[in-house]
Scaffold this motif. Sequence first.
Motif, PDB file in Angstrom:
ATOM      1  N   PHE A 109      36.409  43.662  44.205  1.00 30.03           N
ATOM      2  CA  PHE A 109      35.939  42.586  43.336  1.00 30.03           C
ATOM      3  C   PHE A 109      35.062  41.607  44.102  1.00 30.03           C
ATOM      4  O   PHE A 109      34.088  41.072  43.568  1.00 30.03           O
ATOM      5  CB  PHE A 109      37.128  41.857  42.709  1.00 30.03           C
ATOM      6  N   LEU A 110      35.409  41.366  45.369  1.00 32.32           N
ATOM      7  CA  LEU A 110      34.566  40.510  46.196  1.00 32.32           C
ATOM      8  C   LEU A 110      33.182  41.132  46.355  1.00 32.32           C
ATOM      9  O   LEU A 110      32.155  40.438  46.276  1.00 32.32           O
ATOM     10  CB  LEU A 110      35.227  40.306  47.565  1.00 32.32           C
ATOM     11  N   LEU A 147      39.389  37.208  35.683  1.00 32.75           N
ATOM     12  CA  LEU A 147      40.825  37.096  35.905  1.00 32.75           C
ATOM     13  C   LEU A 147      41.308  38.079  36.975  1.00 32.75           C
ATOM     14  O   LEU A 147      42.284  37.808  37.683  1.00 32.75           O
ATOM     15  CB  LEU A 147      41.584  37.354  34.597  1.00 32.75           C
ATOM     16  N   LEU A 148      40.610  39.205  37.102  1.00 32.75           N
ATOM     17  CA  LEU A 148      41.038  40.232  38.048  1.00 32.75           C
ATOM     18  C   LEU A 148      40.504  40.025  39.463  1.00 32.75           C
ATOM     19  O   LEU A 148      40.982  40.678  40.397  1.00 32.75           O
ATOM     20  CB  LEU A 148      40.590  41.611  37.553  1.00 32.75           C
ATOM     21  N   VAL A 149      39.506  39.149  39.637  1.00 36.54           N
ATOM     22  CA  VAL A 149      38.856  39.005  40.942  1.00 36.54           C
ATOM     23  C   VAL A 149      39.867  38.690  42.038  1.00 36.54           C
ATOM     24  O   VAL A 149      39.865  39.306  43.114  1.00 36.54           O
ATOM     25  CB  VAL A 149      37.760  37.918  40.881  1.00 36.54           C
ATOM     26  N   LEU A 200      37.774  28.339  37.796  1.00 33.56           N
ATOM     27  CA  LEU A 200      38.957  28.117  36.958  1.00 33.56           C
ATOM     28  C   LEU A 200      39.594  29.432  36.539  1.00 33.56           C
ATOM     29  O   LEU A 200      40.820  29.599  36.624  1.00 33.56           O
ATOM     30  CB  LEU A 200      38.572  27.301  35.720  1.00 33.56           C
ATOM     31  N   VAL A 201      38.778  30.393  36.104  1.00 36.27           N
ATOM     32  CA  VAL A 201      39.326  31.664  35.628  1.00 36.27           C
ATOM     33  C   VAL A 201      39.846  32.499  36.785  1.00 36.27           C
ATOM     34  O   VAL A 201      40.903  33.141  36.677  1.00 36.27           O
ATOM     35  CB  VAL A 201      38.260  32.434  34.823  1.00 36.27           C
ATOM     36  N   ASN A 202      39.141  32.503  37.919  1.00 40.90           N
ATOM     37  CA  ASN A 202      39.626  33.222  39.099  1.00 40.90           C
ATOM     38  C   ASN A 202      40.986  32.687  39.534  1.00 40.90           C
ATOM     39  O   ASN A 202      41.909  33.468  39.835  1.00 40.90           O
ATOM     40  CB  ASN A 202      38.645  33.098  40.259  1.00 40.90           C
ATOM     41  N   ALA A 203      41.112  31.367  39.599  1.00 49.12           N
ATOM     42  CA  ALA A 203      42.372  30.757  40.011  1.00 49.12           C
ATOM     43  C   ALA A 203      43.481  31.040  38.999  1.00 49.12           C
ATOM     44  O   ALA A 203      44.629  31.299  39.380  1.00 49.12           O
ATOM     45  CB  ALA A 203      42.192  29.250  40.190  1.00 49.12           C
ATOM     46  N   LEU A 208      48.494  33.944  37.316  1.00 46.17           N
ATOM     47  CA  LEU A 208      49.144  34.886  36.396  1.00 46.17           C
ATOM     48  C   LEU A 208      49.686  36.097  37.153  1.00 46.17           C
ATOM     49  O   LEU A 208      50.786  36.582  36.863  1.00 46.17           O
ATOM     50  CB  LEU A 208      48.147  35.336  35.322  1.00 46.17           C
ATOM     51  N   ALA A 209      48.910  36.586  38.110  1.00 45.89           N
ATOM     52  CA  ALA A 209      49.388  37.708  38.922  1.00 45.89           C
ATOM     53  C   ALA A 209      50.583  37.290  39.779  1.00 45.89           C
ATOM     54  O   ALA A 209      51.518  38.071  39.975  1.00 45.89           O
ATOM     55  CB  ALA A 209      48.259  38.227  39.802  1.00 45.89           C
TER      56      ALA A 209
END
Length: 231
Positions: A109-110, A147-149, A200-203, A208-209
């Motif tokens: 993802f990176l 969200l998965l990053v 915000l979404v990455n964090a 969540l994970a």
Amino acid sequence: MNHETTLSVPPSPGRVRRFLGPGLAVGVLAAVLVVLRGPLMMAAPACVAGRWQGCFGTFNGVVLMTLVLLPVALLVAWVLARRRRAAGVPDAWRISLAEVGMVHGTLPFLWMTLMPGGEVGVAPPRVSLVPLRDLVTMGPLGIGGNLLVLASLGFFAPMRWAAVATLPRILALGAGCSVLIETAQYVFRLDRVSSVDDVLVNAAGAVLAGLASRRLWRTRSAHTAAIRAAA
């Protein structure tokens, strides 16, 4: 005449839970493969032919190579766990899986977030600092991808390091890593928008994970605390 009656013993709840987790993981992986089958098959010819630009230079190719290298990652985790168990390291399997999972689940993802756009080095750096403005334009696929990053980092980091095993610290770790990614996109002028919504979404994905692995990292934290108390 004696008739023997065989009584069936219901499986214990612990045994059911032990098989339920891997079963769900296999089901989720199968569903993901069904969804990604078309895009992966588009990238497969380039990878097989050795056209690495078409393999590692596209999202589909990176996802395909991530799945192809999964057995290698599991082998590395097995070797690390064996060496640690031989050295008497507690939680050898958990530590090894966490380390390999973080790397294998985050690097692809990176790589994708740092892929240059069509006008790399030409288009001026763009920044979006208004919260939630870009969120409405991401769409379900964009939100899911963001969200998965850092999801693997949020899932495995608290299993590996007890110091990270709280939700606020996972949030801080995810936000900090996402800020570094967005800064790199800006500094290297990759023809991408450095957006606060991505942070915000990455964090949120990392948190969540982390919630999903909470039972594992809480056990890890308690075990580490017990070792320190006994030392």
